[in-house]
Design an enzyme around this catalytic site. Structure first.
Site, PDB file in Angstrom:
ATOM      1  N   CYS A  75     -18.005 -75.843 -64.120  1.00  0.00           N
ATOM      2  CA  CYS A  75     -17.635 -76.219 -65.481  1.00  0.00           C
ATOM      3  C   CYS A  75     -18.443 -75.347 -66.443  1.00  0.00           C
ATOM      4  O   CYS A  75     -19.686 -75.397 -66.433  1.00  0.00           O
ATOM      5  CB  CYS A  75     -17.992 -77.695 -65.674  1.00  0.00           C
ATOM      6  SG  CYS A  75     -17.717 -78.290 -67.343  1.00  0.00           S
ATOM      7  N   CYS A 180     -13.015 -71.625 -69.197  1.00  0.00           N
ATOM      8  CA  CYS A 180     -13.018 -73.055 -68.862  1.00  0.00           C
ATOM      9  C   CYS A 180     -12.251 -73.166 -67.551  1.00  0.00           C
ATOM     10  O   CYS A 180     -11.153 -72.595 -67.431  1.00  0.00           O
ATOM     11  CB  CYS A 180     -12.327 -73.854 -69.963  1.00  0.00           C
ATOM     12  SG  CYS A 180     -11.930 -75.553 -69.505  1.00  0.00           S
ATOM     13  N   THR A 181     -12.814 -73.874 -66.595  1.00  0.00           N
ATOM     14  CA  THR A 181     -12.171 -73.901 -65.276  1.00  0.00           C
ATOM     15  C   THR A 181     -10.822 -74.642 -65.299  1.00  0.00           C
ATOM     16  O   THR A 181      -9.981 -74.402 -64.443  1.00  0.00           O
ATOM     17  CB  THR A 181     -13.120 -74.518 -64.229  1.00  0.00           C
ATOM     18  OG1 THR A 181     -13.581 -75.801 -64.700  1.00  0.00           O
ATOM     19  CG2 THR A 181     -14.314 -73.620 -63.974  1.00  0.00           C
TER      20      THR A 181
HETATM   21  N1  DGL Z   1     -13.607 -77.491 -66.990  1.00  0.00           N
HETATM   22  C1  DGL Z   1     -14.633 -77.527 -67.952  1.00  0.00           C
HETATM   23  C2  DGL Z   1     -15.078 -76.156 -68.395  1.00  0.00           C
HETATM   24  O1  DGL Z   1     -15.045 -75.253 -67.594  1.00  0.00           O
HETATM   25  C3  DGL Z   1     -14.609 -78.611 -68.997  1.00  0.00           C
HETATM   26  C4  DGL Z   1     -13.419 -78.797 -69.835  1.00  0.00           C
HETATM   27  C5  DGL Z   1     -13.553 -80.052 -70.662  1.00  0.00           C
HETATM   28  O2  DGL Z   1     -13.827 -81.089 -70.065  1.00  0.00           O
HETATM   29  O3  DGL Z   1     -13.416 -79.971 -71.891  1.00  0.00           O
HETATM   30  O4  DGL Z   1     -15.521 -75.948 -69.499  1.00  0.00           O
END
Ligand code: DGL
Length: 265
Positions: A75, A180-181
């Site tokens: 994340c 963002c993943t």
């Molecule tokens: N998947 C996460 C990232 O890489 C978080 C996205 C979120 O929860 O806003 O930032």
């Protein structure tokens, strides 16, 4: 089901980190993993940093009890806000997810970096942005906080007809970096919309994890440590390779089996 100890932990606010896990599972065969998804509180991107820290601490307490050998912060948001603090608190290796800005910047021209609001406003990301601007003056990296995008992906992941283009910043970049993943699920849609190369950091994370685990194996051999019993068991029962934890465990397991598990057999 009894959860075996001594695996590798993955953490994300929700479904995004499974894209990282899939890449790591492919590259590190024989390992077993925990996937902790905090879907109940996702998306994290617009939450105050104190709340995010509290949720992450809870997951790490679980990881510690499970005697993890390493944790991947799958994340970008949590990496941006918490990685330094977590590394100060825990002795196992912690690998972060950071926007692959260098990949985009190397191509030159306009680079769009799509990130969450919390990543965008973090000191760590702003430092990365200025560092890349200094090292690659031939490129112009612009970061866009995409406030609603991760939440939309979390909500519509099972809907193949849902279109995300209204959440994309307008423009004609030479490359796009997915910071963002969650956004990795819609990589093809992003590529189709901008008609340019799109980068993410998953391969780099998986390579880093493999090299850490490899180093650990060599050190264990040198010190004649016996392989952990739990690992032997897992190698026999290959289907037990991932334990899903956290508030989203059921849905995440279903999604992973549907989207990735068959590819990694
Ligand atoms: N998947 C996460 C990232 O890489 C978080 C996205 C979120 O929860 O806003 O930032």
């Amino acid at each position: 089901m009894r959860i075996l100890k001594g695996g590798v932990g993955f953490f994300d606010s929700g479904i995004g980190g499974m894209t990282v896990l899939a890449e790591c599972q492919k590259r590190c065969p024989g390992e077993f993993f925990y996937y902790y998804g905090d879907n109940k509180h996702a998306p994290y991107g617009n939450l105050p940093s104190e709340k995010i820290r509290r949720f992450v601490k809870k997951a790490f307490r679980r990881f510690r009890k499970l005697k993890v050998r390493a944790v991947v912060l799958a994340c970008n948001t949590v990496t941006a806000l918490c990685i330094d603090e977590l590394r100060g608190q825990y002795s196992f290796p912690i690998i972060g997810a950071e926007p692959a800005l260098v990949e985009g910047a190397k191509r030159g021209g306009e680079v769009f970096a799509l990130v969450t609001r919390a990543t965008y406003t973090s000191d760590r990301f702003q430092r990365l942005l200025s560092d890349v601007a200094r090292r690659y003056p031939q490129s112009n990296v612009t970061a866009y906080p995409c406030d609603l995008l991760a939440g939309m992906i979390e909500r519509h992941i099972f809907d193949p007809d849902f279109s995300y283009v209204t959440y994309f910043p307008k423009g004609t970049p030479n490359s796009v970096v997915l910071g963002c993943t969650h956004y990795i699920y819609i990589k093809e849609e992003v590529r189709g919309f901008y008609q340019c190369p799109v980068y993410d950091g998953n391969e780099g994370i998986a390579k880093r994890l493999c090299s850490i685990l490899q180093k650990e194996r060599i050190e264990n051999k040198r010190s004649h440590k016996k392989p952990k019993k739990a690992k032997k068991k897992v190698e026999k029962k290959r289907f037990l390779r991932i334990f899903f934890l956290g508030s989203g465990k059921k849905g995440n397991k279903r999604l992973y089996e549907q989207m990735f598990a068959y590819k990694n057999r």
